[in-house]
Scaffold this active site. Structure first.
Site, short mmCIF file in Angstrom:
data_model
loop_
_atom_site.label_atom_id
_atom_site.label_comp_id
_atom_site.label_asym_id
_atom_site.label_seq_id
_atom_site.Cartn_x
_atom_site.Cartn_y
_atom_site.Cartn_z
N ARG A 55 -12.07 12.56 6.48
CA ARG A 55 -13.40 12.43 5.90
C ARG A 55 -13.61 13.38 4.71
O ARG A 55 -14.47 13.14 3.85
CB ARG A 55 -14.46 12.73 6.97
CG ARG A 55 -14.48 11.72 8.11
CD ARG A 55 -14.99 10.38 7.64
NE ARG A 55 -16.38 10.44 7.20
CZ ARG A 55 -17.43 10.35 7.99
NH1 ARG A 55 -17.27 10.17 9.29
NH2 ARG A 55 -18.66 10.41 7.48
N LYS A 97 -6.33 -7.45 -5.78
CA LYS A 97 -5.81 -6.61 -6.87
C LYS A 97 -6.19 -7.18 -8.24
O LYS A 97 -6.65 -6.45 -9.12
CB LYS A 97 -4.27 -6.48 -6.77
CG LYS A 97 -3.77 -5.82 -5.51
CD LYS A 97 -2.27 -5.64 -5.54
CE LYS A 97 -1.52 -6.94 -5.53
NZ LYS A 97 -1.69 -7.72 -4.26
N ASP A 124 1.52 -8.27 -11.71
CA ASP A 124 2.47 -8.85 -10.75
C ASP A 124 3.80 -8.11 -10.67
O ASP A 124 4.22 -7.71 -9.58
CB ASP A 124 2.73 -10.32 -11.06
CG ASP A 124 3.52 -10.99 -9.95
OD1 ASP A 124 3.12 -10.84 -8.77
OD2 ASP A 124 4.53 -11.65 -10.24
N HIS A 161 5.75 -4.42 -7.19
CA HIS A 161 4.70 -5.46 -7.10
C HIS A 161 3.33 -4.80 -7.20
O HIS A 161 3.04 -3.83 -6.51
CB HIS A 161 4.81 -6.22 -5.79
CG HIS A 161 3.76 -7.27 -5.63
ND1 HIS A 161 3.66 -8.36 -6.46
CD2 HIS A 161 2.72 -7.38 -4.75
CE1 HIS A 161 2.64 -9.10 -6.10
NE2 HIS A 161 2.05 -8.54 -5.07
#
Length: 315
Positions: free
Chosen positions: A250, A164, A182, A143
């Site tokens: 970081r 998305k 999809d 997906h």
């Protein structure tokens, strides 16, 4: 995934392309060819004549036929009997050579398909290997939105409604290309390669909330679509509210790997928050990923500079 093909299946698809004609053994059209392995674990789908570790498709070209003709009658018959009674499902004589009469007889008797083509043996083998790599490859559906961004295949994943499709649309408007929305399909076509494609019914389409289904090809032209691409990177979009600050490195960001069809694919987690330009961040993440593939790590570079400065300032 297609587990196996029969000789008849191959003839239906490849007869014209390879110029194949039946010589003998037509009753063996139901013999199957599949991704089994030799005792040493290596694939044995198609190759030149091999009696020790027989290929499922044995190819007899100029060298092989010359060798068989040079044998004494008893030795020749022993090898031909092995060819027709062993693990091989199909025999192909190339270069338009004439099969040995004894081979015709044994093939017919044992119902082992014997075919002939005018193609040279190396060309035939290359075409069949490519054919099998597609037809017999392991496949899965993931997906997400699969795209070509900066020349590499990138799968955008994340929870429903995380953005998305909107991100994909912005990337397309910036000159990148859509492969599938999809439900992209991935096939392992080589030990280290996953190729992603779009199911035919979904080709060219992108669903964007509020806009509905868009035909990207009709809107942006052929250059906005890519038929297939190798999967090299996954970018996982996450709501920033669900990302703990202590989980974020970081210096190097959030990175891990995901196993797809047995291959480890690098994953970059990208926090999503209002005001963030995700398209620019995706491009930045991919450019940084490409630098890392070349051995450059910006976080390590910064840490090294800081160490040097601290050392130079210490008494």
């Amino acid at each position: 995934m297609t587990d196996s093909l029969t000789v008849s299946n191959i003839m239906e698809v490849m007869e014209e392309r390879l110029g194949l004609t039946w010589v003998a053994g037509t009753q063996g059209g139901g013999r199957s060819i599949s991704h089994r392995s030799t005792p040493h674990g290596s694939p044995s789908l198609v190759g030149h004549l091999n009696i020790i570790h027989p290929n499922q498709i044995q190819v007899l070209g100029n060298d092989e036929m010359r060798y068989l003709w040079s044998l004494r009658k008893n030795s020749q018959r022993d090898i031909l009997e092995q060819l027709c009674s062993g693990a091989s499902s199909m025999l192909i004589v190339t270069d338009n050579l004439e099969p040995l009469p004894e081979l015709r007889t044994l093939s017919e008797r044992q119902s082992v398909p014997l075919l002939r083509t005018a193609l040279p043996s190396h060309e035939l083998i290359n075409i069949l290997r490519y054919f099998f790599s597609n037809k017999l490859a392991e496949t899965t559906t993931l997906h997400g939105v699969f795209m070509e961004v900066l020349g590499i295949g990138v799968l955008l994943t994340g929870d429903s409604a995380v953005g998305k499709s909107e991100l994909a649309l912005e990337l397309i408007s910036r000159g990148h290309r859509l492969v599938a929305d999809d439900a992209p399909e991935f096939a392992r076509i080589a030990p280290d390669i996953l190729r992603g494609t779009c199911p035919p019914v979904l080709e060219n389409f992108l669903e964007v909330r509020g806009l509905g289904v868009l035909n990207v090809k009709a809107m942006y032209g052929d250059s906005a679509i890519k038929n297939s691409k190798y999967l090299r990177l996954i970018i996982d979009l996450k709501d920033q509210a669900k990302v703990q600050a202590e989980d974020i490195d970081r210096l190097h960001g959030v990175r891990y790997t995901r196993v797809v069809l047995g291959l480890e694919i690098p994953v970059i987690t990208l926090p999503v928050a209002p005001g963030r330009n995700l398209a620019v961040m995706v491009e930045g993440a991919i450019r940084n990923h490409l630098l890392r593939l070349r051995g450059y790590y910006a976080g390590d570079d910064l840490a090294g500079r800081q160490r040097k400065q601290m050392q130079s300032e210490s008494p």
